[in-house]
Design a protein around this motif. Structure first.
Motif, PDB file in Angstrom:
ATOM      1  N   VAL A  11       0.837  -1.197   0.000  1.00  0.00           N
ATOM      2  CA  VAL A  11       0.000   0.000   0.000  1.00  0.00           C
ATOM      3  C   VAL A  11       0.874   1.250   0.000  1.00  0.00           C
ATOM      4  N   ALA A  12       1.905   1.229   0.827  1.00  0.00           N
ATOM      5  CA  ALA A  12       2.708   2.433   1.059  1.00  0.00           C
ATOM      6  C   ALA A  12       3.385   2.943  -0.212  1.00  0.00           C
ATOM      7  N   VAL A  13       3.979   2.056  -0.982  1.00  0.00           N
ATOM      8  CA  VAL A  13       4.745   2.491  -2.158  1.00  0.00           C
ATOM      9  C   VAL A  13       3.836   3.110  -3.227  1.00  0.00           C
ATOM     10  N   PRO A  14       2.773   2.411  -3.658  1.00  0.00           N
ATOM     11  CA  PRO A  14       1.923   3.059  -4.675  1.00  0.00           C
ATOM     12  C   PRO A  14       1.222   4.307  -4.151  1.00  0.00           C
ATOM     13  N   LEU A  15       0.807   4.300  -2.866  1.00  0.00           N
ATOM     14  CA  LEU A  15       0.135   5.481  -2.321  1.00  0.00           C
ATOM     15  C   LEU A  15       1.083   6.671  -2.318  1.00  0.00           C
ATOM     16  N   TRP A  16       2.307   6.454  -1.929  1.00  0.00           N
ATOM     17  CA  TRP A  16       3.296   7.532  -1.883  1.00  0.00           C
ATOM     18  C   TRP A  16       3.502   8.146  -3.270  1.00  0.00           C
ATOM     19  N   HIS A  17       3.668   7.272  -4.268  1.00  0.00           N
ATOM     20  CA  HIS A  17       3.967   7.763  -5.625  1.00  0.00           C
ATOM     21  C   HIS A  17       2.745   8.419  -6.273  1.00  0.00           C
ATOM     22  N   VAL A  18       1.572   7.812  -6.104  1.00  0.00           N
ATOM     23  CA  VAL A  18       0.357   8.409  -6.671  1.00  0.00           C
ATOM     24  C   VAL A  18       0.096   9.770  -6.028  1.00  0.00           C
ATOM     25  N   SER A  19       0.302   9.860  -4.714  1.00  0.00           N
ATOM     26  CA  SER A  19       0.096  11.136  -4.008  1.00  0.00           C
ATOM     27  C   SER A  19       1.032  12.205  -4.541  1.00  0.00           C
ATOM     28  N   ASN A  20       2.292  11.859  -4.720  1.00  0.00           N
ATOM     29  CA  ASN A  20       3.267  12.832  -5.232  1.00  0.00           C
ATOM     30  C   ASN A  20       2.922  13.265  -6.649  1.00  0.00           C
ATOM     31  N   THR A  21       2.462  12.327  -7.461  1.00  0.00           N
ATOM     32  CA  THR A  21       2.080  12.651  -8.843  1.00  0.00           C
ATOM     33  C   THR A  21       0.918  13.642  -8.873  1.00  0.00           C
ATOM     34  N   LEU A  22      -0.059  13.435  -7.975  1.00  0.00           N
ATOM     35  CA  LEU A  22      -1.256  14.289  -7.946  1.00  0.00           C
ATOM     36  C   LEU A  22      -1.056  15.572  -7.147  1.00  0.00           C
ATOM     37  N   GLY A  23      -0.018  15.637  -6.331  1.00  0.00           N
ATOM     38  CA  GLY A  23       0.149  16.787  -5.439  1.00  0.00           C
ATOM     39  C   GLY A  23      -0.795  16.733  -4.261  1.00  0.00           C
ATOM     40  N   LEU A  24      -1.215  15.517  -3.870  1.00  0.00           N
ATOM     41  CA  LEU A  24      -2.074  15.326  -2.698  1.00  0.00           C
ATOM     42  C   LEU A  24      -1.290  14.635  -1.585  1.00  0.00           C
ATOM     43  N   LYS A  25      -1.775  14.758  -0.365  1.00  0.00           N
ATOM     44  CA  LYS A  25      -1.159  14.063   0.756  1.00  0.00           C
ATOM     45  C   LYS A  25      -1.604  12.594   0.770  1.00  0.00           C
ATOM     46  N   PRO A  26      -0.771  11.689   1.290  1.00  0.00           N
ATOM     47  CA  PRO A  26      -1.124  10.265   1.289  1.00  0.00           C
ATOM     48  C   PRO A  26      -2.015   9.889   2.474  1.00  0.00           C
ATOM     49  N   VAL A  27      -3.168  10.530   2.546  1.00  0.00           N
ATOM     50  CA  VAL A  27      -4.088  10.304   3.661  1.00  0.00           C
ATOM     51  C   VAL A  27      -5.505  10.582   3.182  1.00  0.00           C
ATOM     52  N   ILE A  28      -6.477  10.022   3.838  1.00  0.00           N
ATOM     53  CA  ILE A  28      -7.879  10.252   3.495  1.00  0.00           C
ATOM     54  C   ILE A  28      -8.184  11.746   3.655  1.00  0.00           C
ATOM     55  N   ASN A  77      -2.635  22.587   1.474  1.00  0.00           N
ATOM     56  CA  ASN A  77      -1.734  21.538   1.005  1.00  0.00           C
ATOM     57  C   ASN A  77      -2.455  20.209   0.813  1.00  0.00           C
ATOM     58  N   TYR A  78      -3.709  20.131   1.263  1.00  0.00           N
ATOM     59  CA  TYR A  78      -4.515  18.919   1.114  1.00  0.00           C
ATOM     60  C   TYR A  78      -5.541  19.073  -0.007  1.00  0.00           C
ATOM     61  N   MET A  79      -5.506  20.180  -0.699  1.00  0.00           N
ATOM     62  CA  MET A  79      -6.383  20.425  -1.842  1.00  0.00           C
ATOM     63  C   MET A  79      -5.658  20.030  -3.132  1.00  0.00           C
ATOM     64  N   PRO A  80      -6.399  19.707  -4.193  1.00  0.00           N
ATOM     65  CA  PRO A  80      -5.740  19.533  -5.493  1.00  0.00           C
ATOM     66  C   PRO A  80      -4.951  20.798  -5.833  1.00  0.00           C
ATOM     67  N   PRO A  81      -3.745  20.655  -6.396  1.00  0.00           N
ATOM     68  CA  PRO A  81      -2.888  21.822  -6.650  1.00  0.00           C
ATOM     69  C   PRO A  81      -3.558  22.951  -7.421  1.00  0.00           C
ATOM     70  N   ALA A  82      -4.423  22.621  -8.386  1.00  0.00           N
ATOM     71  CA  ALA A  82      -5.074  23.679  -9.175  1.00  0.00           C
ATOM     72  C   ALA A  82      -5.997  24.521  -8.297  1.00  0.00           C
ATOM     73  N   HIS A  83      -6.686  23.886  -7.344  1.00  0.00           N
ATOM     74  CA  HIS A  83      -7.576  24.622  -6.436  1.00  0.00           C
ATOM     75  C   HIS A  83      -6.757  25.498  -5.490  1.00  0.00           C
ATOM     76  N   ARG A  84      -5.646  24.962  -5.041  1.00  0.00           N
ATOM     77  CA  ARG A  84      -4.729  25.727  -4.184  1.00  0.00           C
ATOM     78  C   ARG A  84      -4.223  26.965  -4.931  1.00  0.00           C
ATOM     79  N   GLN A  85      -3.884  26.771  -6.207  1.00  0.00           N
ATOM     80  CA  GLN A  85      -3.370  27.891  -7.008  1.00  0.00           C
ATOM     81  C   GLN A  85      -4.437  28.952  -7.223  1.00  0.00           C
TER      82      GLN A  85
END
Length: 385
Positions: free
Chosen positions: A102-119, A285-293
């Motif tokens: 779980v940890a490895v794909p969650l970490w990478h998907v989160s970084n790709t999306l600019g989201l935190k790896p948490v609900i 920092n928990y919002m999608p990057p475009a919304h944050r921008q």
């Protein structure tokens, strides 16, 4: 026009607002283990077999995910699996490490999306809905333990975002009118925003229809928590196996992760004390990057609505602005009532299994003082008119 802001440039849909348009429900067959565990999470947790199921799950190649919607769905599935794995036994039985599968794909998907790896709100609200076949209602795609109460909580949260989406044109009108120095356009937009905020409050009122207080407090809410910090059962954080042996700390899901009210605050010129604003900034920092921008760009607009109102002798504009602020104040007051019912009062007779969340928000704030301060800051802006 220079400096103009178009909401459509920030992953904001004309039809669904900040909600993701046409979210997916299932990933391709290769990712069937994620599909299955995420869908079955509430059932597996109730039978205390979630951890065993996760530990048997293969490590899948996250790079086989294609497109933004697939990655958003993968993020939601993986954080749901993480939440079930962590909190299956309550505070006392929490684990220190998240398995590599779980940890490895969650970490990478989160970084790709600019989201935190948490609900978080972008998962359980913005990407967690679909229209019913007749298009007259919406359904929740994934949920946490808590049965119909859990489903209803996420559904009503979507209703609130939908109510905001229906008023997007009014927000755009204010943004355009400020840049064009057009009092009539801004007045019209503010009048529409006032109606929108009222509709958001009406949507939130529906929470009481099918959300059980004890079920929300004792069953639903713990699965929305993060990890790390002195009040957490995992004070040092969670270790992501296969990523790092250093524990990672993160805040849980919070209504403050919705872009809607932060956008209205910035647009209307509502200011908060440095400590409260620091927390709201952290929530970005928990919002999608475009919304944050979007929030940052509205903050940087060369013209401000507050200056326009202050410099104007247009009584219609001033009245529309004051009414909009009053509607936001009322919305925040109502939110306090809901939180008092479902969290503060419930904590006095709640389960001790998840006691670290007693009077705290899942985002880590001391709930009532924080929410009252935000409401009072909005009220102060009304009184300054």
């Amino acid at each position: 026009m220079p400096g103009s802001i178009q909401l459509s440039d920030y992953h904001v849909s004309r039809d669904t607002g900040f909600l993701l348009e046409n979210p997916q429900e299932y990933l391709p067959d290769y990712f069937e283990p994620w599909n299955r565990l995420a869908k079955r999470m509430p059932d597996l947790v109730s039978r205390y077999s979630m951890r065993e199921a996760v530990e048997e799950m293969p490590l899948l190649d996250h790079s086989r995910l294609t497109g933004y919607c697939q990655k958003r769905l993968a993020h939601m599935q993986l954080v749901l699996i993480t939440s079930g794995y962590l909190w299956q036994e309550g505070d006392a039985g929490v684990v220190q490490r998240l398995p590599e599968c779980v940890a490895v794909p969650l970490w990478h998907v989160s970084n790709t999306l600019g989201l935190k790896p948490v609900i978080c709100h972008p998962d359980m609200c913005l990407a967690n809905w679909k229209y019913t076949e007749d298009q007259r209602d919406i359904e929740v795609i994934y949920t946490v333990p808590g049965g119909s109460s859990s489903v209803w909580f996420f559904k009503v949260t979507c209703f609130v975002e939908m109510a905001f989406a229906k008023g997007l044109q009014s927000v755009q009108e204010v943004l355009d009118g400020v840049m064009e120095d057009d009092n009539v356009k801004v007045t019209s937009g503010l009048t529409g925003m006032t109606i929108t905020v009222g509709n958001m409050q009406s949507a939130m009122k529906r929470m009481h229809e099918h959300l059980s207080v004890p079920t929300f407090y004792n069953t639903v809410r713990p699965y929305l928590g993060g990890w790390g910090g002195p009040s957490s059962p995992l004070p040092n954080g969670l270790i992501f196996e296969g990523v790092s042996e250093k524990p990672f700390q993160v805040i849980g899901g919070s209504a403050a992760q919705s872009t809607t009210l932060q956008l209205m605050d910035i647009l209307l010129g509502v200011t908060h004390s440095p400590d409260k604003q620091a927390f709201l900034n952290e929530m970005r920092n928990y919002m999608p990057p475009a919304h944050r921008q979007l929030l940052l760009d509205v903050m940087d607009m060369p013209r401000k609505l507050t200056c326009m109102v202050a410099d104007s002798e247009d009584s219609e504009l001033t009245t529309a602005y004051s009414k909009c602020l009053a509607a936001v104040t009322q919305f925040r007051s109502y939110h306090i009532q809901v939180v008092t019912k479902y969290v503060v009062s419930a904590s006095k007779k709640g389960s001790r299994e998840n006691s670290h969340l007693a009077n705290m928000g899942t985002g880590g704030t001391d709930l009532l003082p924080f929410l009252k301060a935000l409401r009072d800051d909005t009220k102060k802006a009304v009184n300054q008119q």
